[in-house]
Enzyme design. Sequence first.
Site, PDB file in Angstrom:
ATOM      1  N   TYR A   1       7.106  57.703  78.540  1.00  0.00           N
ATOM      2  CA  TYR A   1       7.326  56.636  77.561  1.00  0.00           C
ATOM      3  C   TYR A   1       8.359  55.675  78.124  1.00  0.00           C
ATOM      4  O   TYR A   1       9.527  56.029  78.290  1.00  0.00           O
ATOM      5  CB  TYR A   1       7.794  57.256  76.242  1.00  0.00           C
ATOM      6  CG  TYR A   1       8.101  56.292  75.117  1.00  0.00           C
ATOM      7  CD1 TYR A   1       7.685  54.959  75.137  1.00  0.00           C
ATOM      8  CD2 TYR A   1       8.812  56.725  74.003  1.00  0.00           C
ATOM      9  CE1 TYR A   1       7.974  54.087  74.091  1.00  0.00           C
ATOM     10  CE2 TYR A   1       9.109  55.868  72.950  1.00  0.00           C
ATOM     11  CZ  TYR A   1       8.691  54.557  73.004  1.00  0.00           C
ATOM     12  OH  TYR A   1       8.987  53.701  71.968  1.00  0.00           O
TER      13      TYR A   1
ATOM     14  N   THR B   1      10.535  57.562  68.239  1.00  0.00           N
ATOM     15  CA  THR B   1      11.557  56.591  67.814  1.00  0.00           C
ATOM     16  C   THR B   1      11.372  56.216  66.351  1.00  0.00           C
ATOM     17  O   THR B   1      12.328  56.203  65.564  1.00  0.00           O
ATOM     18  CB  THR B   1      11.471  55.329  68.683  1.00  0.00           C
ATOM     19  OG1 THR B   1      11.586  55.687  70.046  1.00  0.00           O
ATOM     20  CG2 THR B   1      12.570  54.342  68.321  1.00  0.00           C
ATOM     21  N   THR B   2      10.126  55.912  65.969  1.00  0.00           N
ATOM     22  CA  THR B   2       9.834  55.520  64.590  1.00  0.00           C
ATOM     23  C   THR B   2      10.089  56.668  63.625  1.00  0.00           C
ATOM     24  O   THR B   2      10.376  56.436  62.444  1.00  0.00           O
ATOM     25  CB  THR B   2       8.382  55.028  64.481  1.00  0.00           C
ATOM     26  OG1 THR B   2       8.155  54.033  65.487  1.00  0.00           O
ATOM     27  CG2 THR B   2       8.079  54.437  63.121  1.00  0.00           C
TER      28      THR B   2
ATOM     29  N   TYR C   1      20.836  55.391  77.765  1.00  0.00           N
ATOM     30  CA  TYR C   1      22.281  55.214  77.814  1.00  0.00           C
ATOM     31  C   TYR C   1      22.897  55.543  79.175  1.00  0.00           C
ATOM     32  O   TYR C   1      23.679  54.764  79.703  1.00  0.00           O
ATOM     33  CB  TYR C   1      23.007  56.010  76.713  1.00  0.00           C
ATOM     34  CG  TYR C   1      24.489  55.695  76.644  1.00  0.00           C
ATOM     35  CD1 TYR C   1      24.926  54.489  76.115  1.00  0.00           C
ATOM     36  CD2 TYR C   1      25.434  56.577  77.155  1.00  0.00           C
ATOM     37  CE1 TYR C   1      26.278  54.174  76.090  1.00  0.00           C
ATOM     38  CE2 TYR C   1      26.776  56.277  77.129  1.00  0.00           C
ATOM     39  CZ  TYR C   1      27.206  55.068  76.600  1.00  0.00           C
ATOM     40  OH  TYR C   1      28.530  54.766  76.582  1.00  0.00           O
TER      41      TYR C   1
ATOM     42  N   ARG D   1      14.826  49.494  74.337  1.00  0.00           N
ATOM     43  CA  ARG D   1      15.616  50.420  73.517  1.00  0.00           C
ATOM     44  C   ARG D   1      16.475  51.356  74.357  1.00  0.00           C
ATOM     45  O   ARG D   1      17.533  51.789  73.905  1.00  0.00           O
ATOM     46  CB  ARG D   1      14.701  51.250  72.609  1.00  0.00           C
ATOM     47  CG  ARG D   1      13.999  50.420  71.551  1.00  0.00           C
ATOM     48  CD  ARG D   1      13.408  51.278  70.442  1.00  0.00           C
ATOM     49  NE  ARG D   1      14.432  51.740  69.534  1.00  0.00           N
ATOM     50  CZ  ARG D   1      14.450  51.514  68.211  1.00  0.00           C
ATOM     51  NH1 ARG D   1      13.465  50.807  67.651  1.00  0.00           N
ATOM     52  NH2 ARG D   1      15.404  51.992  67.455  1.00  0.00           N
TER      53      ARG D   1
ATOM     54  N   ILE E   1      -0.005  53.633  70.624  1.00  0.00           N
ATOM     55  CA  ILE E   1       0.931  54.386  69.799  1.00  0.00           C
ATOM     56  C   ILE E   1       1.624  53.352  68.924  1.00  0.00           C
ATOM     57  O   ILE E   1       2.447  52.577  69.388  1.00  0.00           O
ATOM     58  CB  ILE E   1       1.907  55.209  70.648  1.00  0.00           C
ATOM     59  CG1 ILE E   1       1.119  56.273  71.419  1.00  0.00           C
ATOM     60  CG2 ILE E   1       2.970  55.864  69.759  1.00  0.00           C
ATOM     61  CD1 ILE E   1       1.967  57.187  72.281  1.00  0.00           C
TER      62      ILE E   1
ATOM     63  N   LYS F   1       3.000  55.774  77.877  1.00  0.00           N
ATOM     64  CA  LYS F   1       3.094  54.784  76.805  1.00  0.00           C
ATOM     65  C   LYS F   1       3.941  53.645  77.352  1.00  0.00           C
ATOM     66  O   LYS F   1       5.143  53.797  77.563  1.00  0.00           O
ATOM     67  CB  LYS F   1       3.754  55.395  75.565  1.00  0.00           C
ATOM     68  CG  LYS F   1       4.005  54.391  74.438  1.00  0.00           C
ATOM     69  CD  LYS F   1       4.781  55.038  73.288  1.00  0.00           C
ATOM     70  CE  LYS F   1       5.129  54.010  72.207  1.00  0.00           C
ATOM     71  NZ  LYS F   1       5.936  54.606  71.111  1.00  0.00           N
TER      72      LYS F   1
END
Length: 291
Positions: free
Chosen positions: A133, A44-45, A107, A138, A203, A161
């Site tokens: 994850y 994501t980052t 989504y 998000r 993370i 994660k």
Amino acid sequence: MFQGSMVALVTPMMADGQLDWEGLHKLVDFHLEKGTHAIVAVGTTGESATLDVDEHLQVIKKVVDQVNGRIPVIAGTGANSTSEAIELTQSAKDAGADACLSVTPYYNKPTQEGLFLHHQAIAKAVALPQMLYNVPGRTGVDMTPETIARLSAVDNIFGVKEATGEMDRVEWLMANTPDDFIIVSGDDPTAVELMLLGGKGNISVTANVAPAEIARMCELAIAGKADEARALNQKLVPVHNAMFVESNPIPVKWAVAEMGLTQAGLRLPLTPLSEIYHQQVRDALKGAGLL
């Protein structure tokens, strides 16, 4: 193999949004020098949402080649299409990644059975260790601890994660998953507490700007040195907070540029850090001795 400070690496970009390969090389060197224990590329980052497939795989390959086995490289390969996630995971394996990080499909909001079958399908299709994850803030979908426990029995799935910051979840997972199933934090402010419960690492977004400090903090927490780990984390709280004054990775990309490590380019729909936050982020970096 997978423990300690695992930086959620930003993907450097120029002002026009083009990938900054020189900046990426500089960042990887920075983390190798500062003691980061593993690199997560194109999560994501790393702006996975706005990189095309070719760019995504190029970044993974360049990080793998530069690291050259010195520390593990975990490739972000999640997607809300199972077939796409399998394709990305296979490509990451071909590029030489040591593992993949697979976010819950976003989504389309699958059921818990859909989540189980999605991650199981990836694990069966590609012989690459997979870390789950879970980041419902998000993705819009929460993978329950019970589903994670089911997946912990699937070959090739070695850990999760957990980014909710909820320690009761972590305690339940510790008690209901195999001893070799690792749990790592995806929430910088609560990472120390997760590791003190038996988690194996973090993370980290903050590790982009404080790699040596986060690495040391993880080492202390994993060793059970609670007072020292908490004291170091307390010094970093303003930095943790500053990294989320706007949506990640907007603040952290501004911060690494302020430190002279990269340019501050982003791609729409992300926009540069609002000027009202510049001083807060700058002060947090200065307060932690990072500027």
